[in-house]
Design a protein around this motif. Structure first.
Motif, PDB file in Angstrom:
ATOM      1  N   LEU A 119       0.811  -1.215   0.000  1.00 51.83           N
ATOM      2  CA  LEU A 119       0.000   0.000   0.000  1.00 51.83           C
ATOM      3  C   LEU A 119       0.852   1.276   0.000  1.00 51.83           C
ATOM      4  O   LEU A 119       0.335   2.361  -0.277  1.00 51.83           O
ATOM      5  N   VAL A 120       2.130   1.163   0.272  1.00 55.99           N
ATOM      6  CA  VAL A 120       3.005   2.345   0.338  1.00 55.99           C
ATOM      7  C   VAL A 120       3.095   3.075  -1.007  1.00 55.99           C
ATOM      8  O   VAL A 120       2.968   4.302  -1.039  1.00 55.99           O
ATOM      9  N   PRO A 121       3.316   2.398  -2.143  1.00 51.45           N
ATOM     10  CA  PRO A 121       3.398   3.162  -3.403  1.00 51.45           C
ATOM     11  C   PRO A 121       2.137   3.951  -3.734  1.00 51.45           C
ATOM     12  O   PRO A 121       2.217   5.095  -4.190  1.00 51.45           O
ATOM     13  N   VAL A 122       0.964   3.377  -3.481  1.00 52.62           N
ATOM     14  CA  VAL A 122      -0.288   4.095  -3.755  1.00 52.62           C
ATOM     15  C   VAL A 122      -0.413   5.288  -2.804  1.00 52.62           C
ATOM     16  O   VAL A 122      -0.856   6.367  -3.212  1.00 52.62           O
ATOM     17  N   ALA A 123       0.004   5.110  -1.562  1.00 51.72           N
ATOM     18  CA  ALA A 123      -0.052   6.217  -0.606  1.00 51.72           C
ATOM     19  C   ALA A 123       0.863   7.354  -1.039  1.00 51.72           C
ATOM     20  O   ALA A 123       0.510   8.535  -0.915  1.00 51.72           O
ATOM     21  N   LEU A 124       2.040   7.024  -1.567  1.00 50.73           N
ATOM     22  CA  LEU A 124       2.957   8.065  -2.048  1.00 50.73           C
ATOM     23  C   LEU A 124       2.373   8.817  -3.239  1.00 50.73           C
ATOM     24  O   LEU A 124       2.551  10.028  -3.371  1.00 50.73           O
ATOM     25  N   VAL A 125       1.671   8.099  -4.103  1.00 48.06           N
ATOM     26  CA  VAL A 125       1.030   8.754  -5.247  1.00 48.06           C
ATOM     27  C   VAL A 125      -0.069   9.690  -4.752  1.00 48.06           C
ATOM     28  O   VAL A 125      -0.186  10.830  -5.211  1.00 48.06           O
ATOM     29  N   MET A 126      -0.871   9.229  -3.805  1.00 47.46           N
ATOM     30  CA  MET A 126      -1.987  10.036  -3.311  1.00 47.46           C
ATOM     31  C   MET A 126      -1.520  11.282  -2.559  1.00 47.46           C
ATOM     32  O   MET A 126      -2.209  12.299  -2.578  1.00 47.46           O
ATOM     33  N   ALA A 183       8.775  14.136  -6.742  1.00 48.10           N
ATOM     34  CA  ALA A 183      10.052  13.493  -7.073  1.00 48.10           C
ATOM     35  C   ALA A 183      10.290  13.499  -8.573  1.00 48.10           C
ATOM     36  O   ALA A 183      11.402  13.764  -9.039  1.00 48.10           O
ATOM     37  N   VAL A 184       9.248  13.217  -9.360  1.00 48.75           N
ATOM     38  CA  VAL A 184       9.385  13.225 -10.816  1.00 48.75           C
ATOM     39  C   VAL A 184       9.654  14.642 -11.301  1.00 48.75           C
ATOM     40  O   VAL A 184      10.501  14.875 -12.180  1.00 48.75           O
ATOM     41  N   GLY A 185       8.968  15.624 -10.732  1.00 45.92           N
ATOM     42  CA  GLY A 185       9.195  17.011 -11.108  1.00 45.92           C
ATOM     43  C   GLY A 185      10.603  17.473 -10.762  1.00 45.92           C
ATOM     44  O   GLY A 185      11.213  18.260 -11.485  1.00 45.92           O
ATOM     45  N   THR A 186      11.132  16.985  -9.665  1.00 45.82           N
ATOM     46  CA  THR A 186      12.490  17.341  -9.260  1.00 45.82           C
ATOM     47  C   THR A 186      13.513  16.660 -10.142  1.00 45.82           C
ATOM     48  O   THR A 186      14.526  17.253 -10.509  1.00 45.82           O
ATOM     49  N   ALA A 187      13.275  15.414 -10.492  1.00 45.63           N
ATOM     50  CA  ALA A 187      14.253  14.654 -11.272  1.00 45.63           C
ATOM     51  C   ALA A 187      14.428  15.218 -12.671  1.00 45.63           C
ATOM     52  O   ALA A 187      15.521  15.163 -13.230  1.00 45.63           O
ATOM     53  N   PHE A 188      13.380  15.792 -13.241  1.00 45.63           N
ATOM     54  CA  PHE A 188      13.465  16.299 -14.607  1.00 45.63           C
ATOM     55  C   PHE A 188      13.535  17.826 -14.666  1.00 45.63           C
ATOM     56  O   PHE A 188      13.355  18.406 -15.720  1.00 45.63           O
ATOM     57  N   SER A 189      13.818  18.459 -13.543  1.00 42.89           N
ATOM     58  CA  SER A 189      13.887  19.910 -13.503  1.00 42.89           C
ATOM     59  C   SER A 189      15.346  20.383 -13.576  1.00 42.89           C
ATOM     60  O   SER A 189      16.161  20.002 -12.736  1.00 42.89           O
ATOM     61  N   PRO A 190      15.693  21.210 -14.564  1.00 43.57           N
ATOM     62  CA  PRO A 190      17.078  21.705 -14.641  1.00 43.57           C
ATOM     63  C   PRO A 190      17.443  22.590 -13.454  1.00 43.57           C
ATOM     64  O   PRO A 190      18.581  22.596 -13.008  1.00 43.57           O
ATOM     65  N   ILE A 191      16.485  23.308 -12.914  1.00 41.04           N
ATOM     66  CA  ILE A 191      16.766  24.158 -11.753  1.00 41.04           C
ATOM     67  C   ILE A 191      17.106  23.296 -10.536  1.00 41.04           C
ATOM     68  O   ILE A 191      17.997  23.632  -9.759  1.00 41.04           O
ATOM     69  N   ALA A 192      16.400  22.169 -10.381  1.00 45.41           N
ATOM     70  CA  ALA A 192      16.705  21.273  -9.265  1.00 45.41           C
ATOM     71  C   ALA A 192      18.116  20.698  -9.399  1.00 45.41           C
ATOM     72  O   ALA A 192      18.860  20.615  -8.421  1.00 45.41           O
ATOM     73  N   TRP A 193      18.505  20.317 -10.609  1.00 47.30           N
ATOM     74  CA  TRP A 193      19.853  19.779 -10.818  1.00 47.30           C
ATOM     75  C   TRP A 193      20.909  20.850 -10.588  1.00 47.30           C
ATOM     76  O   TRP A 193      22.007  20.574 -10.096  1.00 47.30           O
ATOM     77  N   LEU A 194      20.589  22.094 -10.944  1.00 44.91           N
ATOM     78  CA  LEU A 194      21.506  23.196 -10.663  1.00 44.91           C
ATOM     79  C   LEU A 194      21.662  23.365  -9.144  1.00 44.91           C
ATOM     80  O   LEU A 194      22.759  23.603  -8.648  1.00 44.91           O
ATOM     81  N   GLY A 195      20.572  23.213  -8.418  1.00 45.81           N
ATOM     82  CA  GLY A 195      20.631  23.276  -6.949  1.00 45.81           C
ATOM     83  C   GLY A 195      21.490  22.171  -6.366  1.00 45.81           C
ATOM     84  O   GLY A 195      22.287  22.403  -5.449  1.00 45.81           O
ATOM     85  N   PHE A 196      21.347  20.947  -6.897  1.00 42.33           N
ATOM     86  CA  PHE A 196      22.196  19.848  -6.428  1.00 42.33           C
ATOM     87  C   PHE A 196      23.662  20.115  -6.755  1.00 42.33           C
ATOM     88  O   PHE A 196      24.551  19.802  -5.965  1.00 42.33           O
ATOM     89  N   GLY A 197      23.926  20.714  -7.901  1.00 40.42           N
ATOM     90  CA  GLY A 197      25.295  21.068  -8.260  1.00 40.42           C
ATOM     91  C   GLY A 197      25.874  22.110  -7.316  1.00 40.42           C
ATOM     92  O   GLY A 197      27.042  22.021  -6.916  1.00 40.42           O
ATOM     93  N   LEU A 198      25.052  23.100  -6.945  1.00 37.98           N
ATOM     94  CA  LEU A 198      25.509  24.100  -5.987  1.00 37.98           C
ATOM     95  C   LEU A 198      25.777  23.492  -4.616  1.00 37.98           C
ATOM     96  O   LEU A 198      26.734  23.870  -3.938  1.00 37.98           O
ATOM     97  N   LEU A 199      24.939  22.551  -4.201  1.00 35.32           N
ATOM     98  CA  LEU A 199      25.183  21.863  -2.929  1.00 35.32           C
ATOM     99  C   LEU A 199      26.504  21.096  -2.974  1.00 35.32           C
ATOM    100  O   LEU A 199      27.281  21.109  -2.016  1.00 35.32           O
ATOM    101  N   GLY A 200      26.764  20.427  -4.086  1.00 37.56           N
ATOM    102  CA  GLY A 200      28.030  19.712  -4.238  1.00 37.56           C
ATOM    103  C   GLY A 200      29.219  20.655  -4.234  1.00 37.56           C
ATOM    104  O   GLY A 200      30.260  20.368  -3.624  1.00 37.56           O
ATOM    105  N   GLY A 201      29.084  21.806  -4.885  1.00 43.47           N
ATOM    106  CA  GLY A 201      30.157  22.798  -4.886  1.00 43.47           C
ATOM    107  C   GLY A 201      30.418  23.356  -3.499  1.00 43.47           C
ATOM    108  O   GLY A 201      31.580  23.567  -3.110  1.00 43.47           O
TER     109      GLY A 201
END
Length: 150
Positions: free
Chosen positions: A38-45, A52-70
């Protein structure tokens, strides 16, 4: 949309496995499998999958991860430079810390009270052979244990 479909299929498969497990009269295991499925359905709801999908395909989010790494890399570099200035190797820093510790004046430690008079307390020490440095570390612990009769 695809992520929600996959999560729903995984949950449906898990509930099917839970039903088969319950049919075999393993109800505790079936309940546990149903809870996990039931956990996957709860995460969808809750919208966590969409985020998570919006973050994974967002260039701004990846830029943020790059800044954190820097930033992390900058912190580690400054720490390494600071350590190098502080005395080089670990052995040299330990030696410097030990030398600084020897320069301080420590008050004389009083003998632990064992509940006996002074001459009676000195008699066992005179009979005992000289202890090794490792035994000196435990002398205060021995005194506490003797005080409590252990």
């Amino acid at each position: 949309m695809l992520a929600e479909t996959i999560c729903s299929a995984v949950s449906a498969a898990g509930l099917g496995i839970a039903a088969i497990t319950a049919y075999r009269r393993r109800f505790l295991a079936a309940a546990r499998i149903a809870a996990y499925s039931l956990v996957p359905v709860a995460l969808v709801m809750t919208g966590a999958v969409e985020w998570a999908v919006g973050t994974a395909f967002s260039p701004i989010a990846w830029l943020g991860f790059g800044l954190l790494g820097g930033a992390w890399l900058l912190f580690m570099t400054t720490r390494a430079v600071e350590r190098r200035r502080a005395g080089g190797t670990r052995k040299e820093r330990k030696a410097a810390a030990a030398a600084a510790g020897r320069d301080t004046v420590e008050p004389a430690a009083s003998r632990p009270s064992l509940g006996r008079s002074a001459p009676a307390a000195e008699a066992p020490k005179a009979a005992r052979p000289k202890a090794s440095p490792a035994d000196d570390d435990f002398s205060d612990i021995e005194a506490i244990l003797k005080k409590h009769g252990i």
